[in-house]
Design a protein around this motif. Structure first.
Motif, PDB file in Angstrom:
ATOM      1  N   VAL A  13     -30.832  29.913  16.924  1.00 32.74           N
ATOM      2  CA  VAL A  13     -31.788  28.822  16.740  1.00 32.74           C
ATOM      3  C   VAL A  13     -31.067  27.485  16.912  1.00 32.74           C
ATOM      4  N   ILE A  14     -31.669  26.592  17.670  1.00 35.24           N
ATOM      5  CA  ILE A  14     -31.165  25.227  17.813  1.00 35.24           C
ATOM      6  C   ILE A  14     -32.119  24.288  17.094  1.00 35.24           C
ATOM      7  N   VAL A  15     -31.591  23.520  16.162  1.00 34.94           N
ATOM      8  CA  VAL A  15     -32.360  22.516  15.441  1.00 34.94           C
ATOM      9  C   VAL A  15     -32.060  21.158  16.063  1.00 34.94           C
ATOM     10  N   LEU A  16     -33.097  20.451  16.452  1.00 35.58           N
ATOM     11  CA  LEU A  16     -32.948  19.141  17.083  1.00 35.58           C
ATOM     12  C   LEU A  16     -33.204  18.059  16.048  1.00 35.58           C
ATOM     13  N   GLY A  17     -32.135  17.378  15.644  1.00 32.52           N
ATOM     14  CA  GLY A  17     -32.246  16.323  14.642  1.00 32.52           C
ATOM     15  C   GLY A  17     -31.493  16.673  13.370  1.00 32.52           C
ATOM     16  N   ALA A  18     -30.702  15.717  12.860  1.00 34.38           N
ATOM     17  CA  ALA A  18     -29.897  15.954  11.654  1.00 34.38           C
ATOM     18  C   ALA A  18     -30.251  14.976  10.548  1.00 34.38           C
ATOM     19  N   GLY A  19     -31.553  14.666  10.419  1.00 37.39           N
ATOM     20  CA  GLY A  19     -32.018  13.962   9.240  1.00 37.39           C
ATOM     21  C   GLY A  19     -32.254  14.966   8.127  1.00 37.39           C
ATOM     22  N   VAL A  20     -32.902  14.515   7.054  1.00 35.05           N
ATOM     23  CA  VAL A  20     -33.099  15.407   5.910  1.00 35.05           C
ATOM     24  C   VAL A  20     -33.968  16.613   6.289  1.00 35.05           C
ATOM     25  N   ILE A  21     -34.914  16.447   7.226  1.00 33.32           N
ATOM     26  CA  ILE A  21     -35.751  17.570   7.649  1.00 33.32           C
ATOM     27  C   ILE A  21     -34.943  18.551   8.497  1.00 33.32           C
ATOM     28  N   GLY A  22     -34.167  18.045   9.444  1.00 33.39           N
ATOM     29  CA  GLY A  22     -33.376  18.917  10.297  1.00 33.39           C
ATOM     30  C   GLY A  22     -32.305  19.682   9.535  1.00 33.39           C
ATOM     31  N   ILE A  23     -31.617  18.996   8.624  1.00 37.22           N
ATOM     32  CA  ILE A  23     -30.524  19.645   7.889  1.00 37.22           C
ATOM     33  C   ILE A  23     -31.063  20.690   6.921  1.00 37.22           C
ATOM     34  N   THR A  24     -32.161  20.407   6.222  1.00 41.31           N
ATOM     35  CA  THR A  24     -32.715  21.444   5.349  1.00 41.31           C
ATOM     36  C   THR A  24     -33.237  22.619   6.172  1.00 41.31           C
ATOM     37  N   SER A  25     -33.784  22.337   7.355  1.00 41.65           N
ATOM     38  CA  SER A  25     -34.223  23.429   8.229  1.00 41.65           C
ATOM     39  C   SER A  25     -33.034  24.299   8.620  1.00 41.65           C
ATOM     40  N   ALA A  26     -31.930  23.655   8.993  1.00 42.12           N
ATOM     41  CA  ALA A  26     -30.729  24.400   9.370  1.00 42.12           C
ATOM     42  C   ALA A  26     -30.225  25.252   8.210  1.00 42.12           C
ATOM     43  N   TRP A  27     -30.278  24.698   6.998  1.00 43.87           N
ATOM     44  CA  TRP A  27     -29.797  25.424   5.821  1.00 43.87           C
ATOM     45  C   TRP A  27     -30.614  26.696   5.588  1.00 43.87           C
ATOM     46  N   PHE A  28     -31.921  26.561   5.543  1.00 45.49           N
ATOM     47  CA  PHE A  28     -32.739  27.734   5.229  1.00 45.49           C
ATOM     48  C   PHE A  28     -32.773  28.737   6.381  1.00 45.49           C
ATOM     49  N   LEU A  29     -32.670  28.267   7.609  1.00 43.52           N
ATOM     50  CA  LEU A  29     -32.561  29.200   8.741  1.00 43.52           C
ATOM     51  C   LEU A  29     -31.261  29.980   8.667  1.00 43.52           C
ATOM     52  N   SER A  30     -30.187  29.290   8.316  1.00 44.99           N
ATOM     53  CA  SER A  30     -28.897  29.969   8.166  1.00 44.99           C
ATOM     54  C   SER A  30     -28.936  30.975   7.023  1.00 44.99           C
ATOM     55  N   ALA A  41     -22.982  16.862  30.721  1.00 43.56           N
ATOM     56  CA  ALA A  41     -24.347  17.406  30.717  1.00 43.56           C
ATOM     57  C   ALA A  41     -24.299  18.922  30.604  1.00 43.56           C
ATOM     58  N   GLU A  42     -25.138  19.461  29.702  1.00 40.46           N
ATOM     59  CA  GLU A  42     -25.168  20.909  29.477  1.00 40.46           C
ATOM     60  C   GLU A  42     -26.610  21.360  29.254  1.00 40.46           C
ATOM     61  N   SER A  43     -26.840  22.641  29.460  1.00 42.83           N
ATOM     62  CA  SER A  43     -28.086  23.293  29.061  1.00 42.83           C
ATOM     63  C   SER A  43     -27.744  24.327  28.005  1.00 42.83           C
ATOM     64  N   LEU A  44     -28.311  24.164  26.814  1.00 40.82           N
ATOM     65  CA  LEU A  44     -28.008  25.060  25.694  1.00 40.82           C
ATOM     66  C   LEU A  44     -29.210  25.973  25.456  1.00 40.82           C
ATOM     67  N   SER A  45     -29.007  27.252  25.629  1.00 38.48           N
ATOM     68  CA  SER A  45     -30.092  28.223  25.468  1.00 38.48           C
ATOM     69  C   SER A  45     -30.137  28.735  24.033  1.00 38.48           C
ATOM     70  N   ALA A  46     -31.305  29.228  23.638  1.00 38.11           N
ATOM     71  CA  ALA A  46     -31.493  29.790  22.300  1.00 38.11           C
ATOM     72  C   ALA A  46     -32.759  30.622  22.286  1.00 38.11           C
ATOM     73  N   ASP A  47     -32.943  31.367  21.199  1.00 31.58           N
ATOM     74  CA  ASP A  47     -34.177  32.136  21.023  1.00 31.58           C
ATOM     75  C   ASP A  47     -35.302  31.277  20.450  1.00 31.58           C
ATOM     76  N   ALA A  48     -34.915  30.219  19.723  1.00 34.01           N
ATOM     77  CA  ALA A  48     -35.912  29.320  19.121  1.00 34.01           C
ATOM     78  C   ALA A  48     -35.333  27.924  19.035  1.00 34.01           C
ATOM     79  N   PHE A  49     -36.218  26.934  19.160  1.00 32.53           N
ATOM     80  CA  PHE A  49     -35.848  25.529  19.072  1.00 32.53           C
ATOM     81  C   PHE A  49     -36.758  24.866  18.043  1.00 32.53           C
ATOM     82  N   VAL A  50     -36.167  24.115  17.102  1.00 35.38           N
ATOM     83  CA  VAL A  50     -36.937  23.431  16.066  1.00 35.38           C
ATOM     84  C   VAL A  50     -36.810  21.927  16.290  1.00 35.38           C
ATOM     85  N   VAL A  51     -37.941  21.272  16.525  1.00 41.42           N
ATOM     86  CA  VAL A  51     -37.948  19.832  16.769  1.00 41.42           C
ATOM     87  C   VAL A  51     -38.139  19.105  15.441  1.00 41.42           C
ATOM     88  N   SER A  52     -37.093  18.425  14.997  1.00 39.94           N
ATOM     89  CA  SER A  52     -37.127  17.622  13.772  1.00 39.94           C
ATOM     90  C   SER A  52     -36.568  16.242  14.095  1.00 39.94           C
TER      91      SER A  52
END
Length: 415
Positions: A3-20, A245-256
């Protein structure tokens, strides 16, 4: 899943935590050099389930008209030749009916209560520290008419499961003795003892460190350039960073991505009803000789919130609809300090106040976007407006559950 989480504000970081914590392999992409550098940097600090009322309500259009042209007004629309602003404004008006306002309020309260419980569980499990205070939140009033109008609102909150207590002047002064010095007499208040406050930026940075320890990878100074799609789905996110420049693949992307979420998703044909609501804050040093509040407060008349964060007093509020403009407006900064001086004449070193402005991702009815888009691998956790700090943990656990194929525990109607 990866999973790739886009954004490291409070919403993105908590999303990353619970996904992990749910067992996923998580990477966070952030354009700033560290977490919480934008909207989560210096917000009001309140975990304010008691203040979950949506902006869109039957009184809102009249108040907005009254404040037109007032540079220091709590709510200020700067009308532009911007179709997105006008569309958002029309949809905001559609949400101002009594029925829609109550529907939105019910959902915000459910999410807020769940999120506060989730934050408390996270704090107990990790020992995370962020200048948290658990003495509740007191709404004080300096105008009798405003206080009287708050009494039925407190009753409604009680019907929705919140312990919002009506307090006399004497009771307000017992809860927060620093209000005794106010140059504007306090006529009453409402108090929610179960609400909290704390430093959202410190929390986000500390949780980012815990994420790293749990195996979450971070790509800072990394700009999002777009998405690669094939077969009706998003396959990768294009980024530009230290590695070019890169393309990063994943199974899911979370826009935060907060207020910038619509800009990144429009090329995919996804139009989100999110418009930036510019907020201001002042962070005021407090020393031994000062008499600053310790209980978190809300000044409903001026739409300001107060939170004691260690040896500083954070005062934040107002909403300015001015596109993506991040210039500090000196008149609005002065209006905050003038009001604070009125209520707390010796509340801190006002001459050394640090001012900040940030863009809150506002939706017309205040309900955030949490869930899957029409692209199976692309998910949303964004649009929390002024309630991102209040709703972050519940939203993040809900999106982690959804991505994991589970039904979220919270009974909430997602956008």
């Amino acid at each position: 899943m990866k999973v790739i989480v886009l954004g490291a504000g409070v919403i993105g970081i908590t999303s990353a935590w619970f996904l992990s914590q749910a067992g996923h392999e998580v990477t966070v992409i952030e354009r700033a050099p560290e977490a919480a550098r934008e909207t989560s940097y210096a917000n009001g600090g309140q975990i304010s389930v008691c203040h979950a009322e949506p902006w869109a309500n039957p009184k809102a259009p009249w108040k907005a008209l009254q404040w037109l042209g007032e540079e220091d007004a709590p709510l200020l629309f700067r009308f532009k030749l911007d179709w997105n602003q006008w569309r958002w404004g029309l949809r905001f008006l559609q949400q101002c009916t009594r029925e829609k306002a109550r529907y939105n309020l019910q959902n915000l309260v459910r999410l807020g209560l769940y999120s506060r419980d989730t934050l408390q569980a996270l704090r107990a499990a990790t020992g995370i520290e962020y200048h948290q205070r658990t003495e509740g939140i007191l709404h004080y009033y300096t105008e009798q008419a405003e206080f009287e109008s708050a009494i039925p609102a407190a009753k409604l909150m009680g019907e929705l499961g919140l312990d919002r207590q009506v307090k006399s002047t004497a009771e307000c002064l017992l809860i927060e003795p620093a209000l005794r010095d106010s140059m504007r007499p306090i006529v009453g208040g409402t108090y929610t003892p179960s609400d909290e406050s704390g430093d959202a930026r410190l929390f986000t940075n500390e949780l980012a460190l815990l994420c790293e320890q749990a195996g979450v990878k971070f790509r800072y100074d990394c700009e999002i350039a777009g998405f690669d799609c094939a077969g009706g789905d998003v396959q990768a996110v294009r980024v530009v960073g230290d590695h070019g420049a890169e393309s990063l693949s994943a199974d899911a992307f979370v826009v935060s991505l907060g207020s910038y979420s619509p800009l990144h998703l429009r090329p995919l044909g996804i139009n989100l009803d999110i418009y930036p609501a510019k907020g201001y804050s002042a962070t005021i040093p407090v020393r031994a000789e000062h008499c600053a509040p310790t209980v978190s407060l809300t000044d409903d008349g001026h739409k300001l919130v107060f939170s004691r964060l260690g040896d500083h007093l954070r005062v934040a509020g107002t909403a300015e609809f001015d596109g993506y403009n991040l210039d500090l407006n000196a008149v609005r900064c002065k209006a905050i300090i003038d009001r604070v001086r009125d209520i707390f004449p010796n509340g801190g070193d006002y001459a050394s106040a640090e001012f900040w402005t940030g863009l809150r991702p506002a939706t017309p009815g205040n309900l955030p976007y949490i869930g899957r888009t029409r692209y199976p691998s692309l998910w949303l956790n964004t649009g929390h407006g002024t309630l991102g700090w209040t709703e972050c943990c519940g939203s993040a656990l809900a999106i982690a559950d959804l991505i994991s194929g589970k039904t979220p525990e919270v009974d909430f109607c997602f956008q």
